[in-house]
Design an enzyme around this catalytic site. Structure first.
Site: not given
Length: 200
Positions: A128, A131, A154
């Site tokens: 998740r 995602e 970075s």
């Protein structure tokens, strides 16, 4: 002696598919192999360090406060994903008295293999988070470009912190902060290239 039915199955495409799946499952179940490190030794040391943390009764936030680093960096140290400095090693030994001196010494001398096993993507919490980053990725890039220019954030000169807050309905909410240095893409000027390729 094999029956004719068995021989026909062994030579069939279905049998080949079963063999491929079996080999893939075996490969995914085995520790990630590198020639320069022992994944098994790192996993065993991680288990011992996490056991020492549990014995100390300290949370990641509390341990991080004693070490003077972020809570995610603290977790990475224990999991072999970050290099322990000699200065922080002294603090870690004091904070986790059950940790062996050998393990802590090894953490200061070994260079981490900063990678992950693809199997971790099956863990819902990790998936998740991934995602969310990918779903908002294009929008995040657009805002970084607008505010900073053409470049990237970075992940080396970088701080990550995980905390919580309380929502307006009293629910607990997760707050993850990424604080990374902005790295602009350069214009590759010929005069600045100190290692030009030869021309035959």
């Amino acid at each position: 002696m094999l029956s004719s039915a068995c021989r026909r199955f062994i030579s069939s495409p279905s049998a080949a598919a079963v063999i491929r799946l079996s080999r893939a499952a075996s490969a995914s179940a085995s520790p990630r192999a590198y020639s320069s490190i022992s994944a098994t030794e790192i996993a065993e040391r991680t288990k011992r360090m996490l056991d020492a943390k549990e014995q100390s009764g300290l949370s990641y936030d509390e341990l991080a406060s004693k070490l003077g680093v972020t809570n995610t960096y603290t977790a990475q140290l224990l999991m072999g994903q970050a290099k322990l400095t000699s200065e922080t090693a002294i603090k870690l030994q004091e904070a986790l008295p059950d940790a062996s001196k050998q393990d802590i010494e090894d953490m200061t001398t070994a260079f981490p293999m900063r990678a992950f096993d693809e199997e971790i993507m099956k863990e819902p919490n990790v998936y998740r988070t991934y995602e969310a980053i990918t779903h908002y990725g294009e929008a995040i890039k657009s805002i970084i470009n607008e505010q900073c220019g053409d470049g990237i954030m970075s992940a080396i000169d970088f701080y990550c912190d995980v905390g919580t807050t309380t929502g307006k309905h009293g629910e607990k909410r997760v707050v993850i902060t990424f604080n990374g240095k902005f790295l602009p893409h350069i214009e590759q000027k010929m005069d600045d290239n100190s290692a030009k390729s030869p021309r035959d």
